[in-house]
Design a protein around this motif. Structure first.
Motif, short mmCIF file in Angstrom:
data_model
loop_
_atom_site.label_atom_id
_atom_site.label_comp_id
_atom_site.label_asym_id
_atom_site.label_seq_id
_atom_site.Cartn_x
_atom_site.Cartn_y
_atom_site.Cartn_z
N ILE A 191 -9.09 1.04 -14.60
CA ILE A 191 -9.54 -0.35 -14.75
C ILE A 191 -8.78 -1.17 -15.79
CG2 ILE A 191 -11.86 -0.37 -13.76
CD1 ILE A 191 -12.99 0.22 -16.47
N VAL A 236 -5.34 -2.19 -14.48
CA VAL A 236 -5.38 -3.18 -13.40
C VAL A 236 -5.71 -4.56 -13.98
CG1 VAL A 236 -6.55 -3.88 -11.27
CG2 VAL A 236 -6.05 -1.47 -11.68
N LEU A 287 -11.70 12.36 -3.90
CA LEU A 287 -13.01 12.71 -4.46
C LEU A 287 -13.80 11.48 -4.92
CD1 LEU A 287 -12.01 15.81 -6.64
CD2 LEU A 287 -13.48 15.84 -4.61
N GLY A 288 -13.18 10.31 -4.85
CA GLY A 288 -13.86 9.10 -5.30
C GLY A 288 -13.82 8.93 -6.81
N GLU A 289 -12.90 9.62 -7.44
CA GLU A 289 -12.82 9.54 -8.91
C GLU A 289 -11.74 8.58 -9.39
OE1 GLU A 289 -14.04 14.21 -9.76
OE2 GLU A 289 -12.02 13.49 -10.19
N MET A 290 -10.95 8.09 -8.47
CA MET A 290 -9.82 7.24 -8.88
C MET A 290 -9.65 6.10 -7.88
SD MET A 290 -5.82 8.39 -9.45
CE MET A 290 -5.88 9.09 -11.08
N LEU A 291 -9.32 4.92 -8.38
CA LEU A 291 -9.06 3.78 -7.51
C LEU A 291 -7.93 4.13 -6.54
CD1 LEU A 291 -9.02 0.98 -10.23
CD2 LEU A 291 -10.73 1.18 -8.43
N GLU A 301 -5.40 1.04 -1.80
CA GLU A 301 -6.02 -0.13 -1.17
C GLU A 301 -6.89 -0.88 -2.17
OE1 GLU A 301 -6.38 3.02 0.22
OE2 GLU A 301 -4.72 2.75 1.62
N ASP A 302 -7.65 -0.14 -2.99
CA ASP A 302 -8.50 -0.78 -3.99
C ASP A 302 -7.66 -1.68 -4.91
OD1 ASP A 302 -10.72 0.57 -3.05
OD2 ASP A 302 -10.61 2.18 -4.55
N ASP A 338 -6.35 -4.65 -3.09
CA ASP A 338 -7.41 -5.63 -2.84
C ASP A 338 -7.57 -6.56 -4.04
OD1 ASP A 338 -8.03 -4.79 -0.36
OD2 ASP A 338 -9.89 -3.74 -0.88
N ILE A 339 -7.44 -5.99 -5.22
CA ILE A 339 -7.67 -6.78 -6.42
C ILE A 339 -6.42 -7.58 -6.81
CG2 ILE A 339 -8.16 -6.62 -8.90
CD1 ILE A 339 -9.91 -4.09 -7.99
N LEU A 340 -5.27 -6.95 -6.79
CA LEU A 340 -4.07 -7.63 -7.29
C LEU A 340 -3.30 -8.38 -6.20
CD1 LEU A 340 -2.66 -4.96 -9.79
CD2 LEU A 340 -4.03 -6.97 -10.31
#
Lengths: 86, 270
Positions: free
Chosen positions: B146, B149, B189-193, B196-197, B200-202
């Motif tokens: 985070i 980013v 595992l869903g532990e890291m962006l 695509e995430d 999506d933001i940048l």
């Protein structure tokens, strides 16, 4: 934690949380970035003028600046306290 | 026409210098005469990553102050004769850089070089601002984390408002995303962006994903840009990035987890 729990638990998805927090934060920071730099001073001066007549708090006044392709809007919102202060 | 690339991020420790060294070497190896400049005055490190720390005589600030000529300060790489390094000063502070001085040095470099890579310091102070001010292209190095980013987004705001191109109303700086220290296993595992995430933001054009790799530390230990380690994923990833930047259409790699069998798990590759 028993062996059964190990299979049952779905791990919390911290990446999802990170993305949600970032989306909110980045949107907020981008909107601030696009605001004219005089906005905080404008807000303070408006506050001073209004306080000559009505006592309001810093939080009772909000100044929003929005712009799209067609126009720029300056939105001013003043909350006047219900009980007039003597 | 020379092309000026800034390698930037806002946040420290995300891999700017590693990236600068790798892409400068990559461009030079493709036959393009390339200069790489360390803008981190007072905390120079590019010389170490490129393995030329003992050959530094004059530096960027000496050239700006006309205490040395550009040719005296430029260090020619011993592995690739198309690569030159302009080290930062270690004894001055960031205020030793002036916009006029930096502009002059870049103009002079532009006469003979094809690519000029500006290795930006962390932060948003003078060194970072001057590294990006004259840029044509920006490589925004971001970690899937985070704070990185967020800082990258802040840098994008600065690139679009405080650069020479922005001030002159020219075509804006071309911005590219380099997502580094990526770990597909943790993403799964869903532990890291995920890629695509972050996109999506940048909303940036993705130039490449550099996987978390032990070879990066090994490379810096020995003063070899990681791109020269052709067996490593990070090295291959940087090669792809250089190719894509030069216009080649290469599919992205290292985004998904390796499909490893038991054997592969037992003998972890680097």
């Amino acid at each position: 934690m028993s062996l059964l729990d190990y299979f049952k638990t779905t791990k919390p998805n911290s990446a999802k949380l990170a993305k949600e927090r970032l989306q909110i934060l980045v949107a907020h920071e981008r909107s601030e970035r696009n605001q004219p730099s005089y906005l905080p001073q404008l807000k303070q001066e408006l506050l001073n003028v209004i306080r000559k007549y009505i006592q309001i708090n810093q939080d009772d006044i909000s100044v929003n600046f929005e712009s799209d392709d067609e126009q720029e809007t300056l939105e001013l919102n003043i909350v006047i306290p219900e009980q007039p202060q003597s | 026409m020379a092309r000026i690339i800034v390698v930037t991020s806002g946040k420290g420790g995300v891999g700017k210098t590693t990236t600068s060294a790798a892409i400068a070497m990559g461009l030079a190896k493709k036959g393009h005469k390339t200069a790489v400049i360390d803008f981190d005055v007072g905390l120079r490190n590019l010389d170490l990553i490129l393995g030329c720390e003992r050959r530094v005589v004059y530096d960027f600030v000496n050239v700006i102050n006309e205490e040395a000529t550009l040719n005296q300060a430029l260090i020619r790489d011993k592995r690739c004769n198309q690569l030159y390094i302009l080290p930062a000063s270690q004894t001055r502070d960031k205020d030793a850089l002036t916009q006029e001085g930096v502009g002059k040095v870049l103009d002079e470099l532009a006469k003979t070089f094809k690519y000029i890579v500006c290795d930006s310091p962390a932060g948003i102070e003078r060194g970072a601002n001057l590294a990006m001010y004259f840029a044509d292209d920006a490589f925004v190095v971001t970690n899937p984390e985070i704070s990185s980013v967020r800082d990258s987004d802040r840098m994008l705001g600065i690139l679009s408002s405080k650069s020479k191109r922005a001030e002159n109303g020219d075509e804006p700086i071309k911005e590219f995303l380099l997502l580094s220290r990526y770990d597909p296993t943790r993403v799964k595992l869903g532990e890291m962006l995920s890629v695509e995430d972050v996109q999506d933001i940048l909303s940036l054009h993705l130039l490449g994903v550099i996987p978390e790799s032990k070879s990066v530390l090994n490379a810096s230990n020995s003063g070899t840009p990681v791109i020269l380690d052709e067996t490593s994923k990070a090295g291959q990833s940087y090669s792809d990035i250089v190719d894509r930047y030069l216009g080649e259409d290469k599919p992205h790699r290292f985004i998904d987890e390796d499909k490893k069998g038991l054997f592969g798990r037992l003998f972890r590759s680097k």
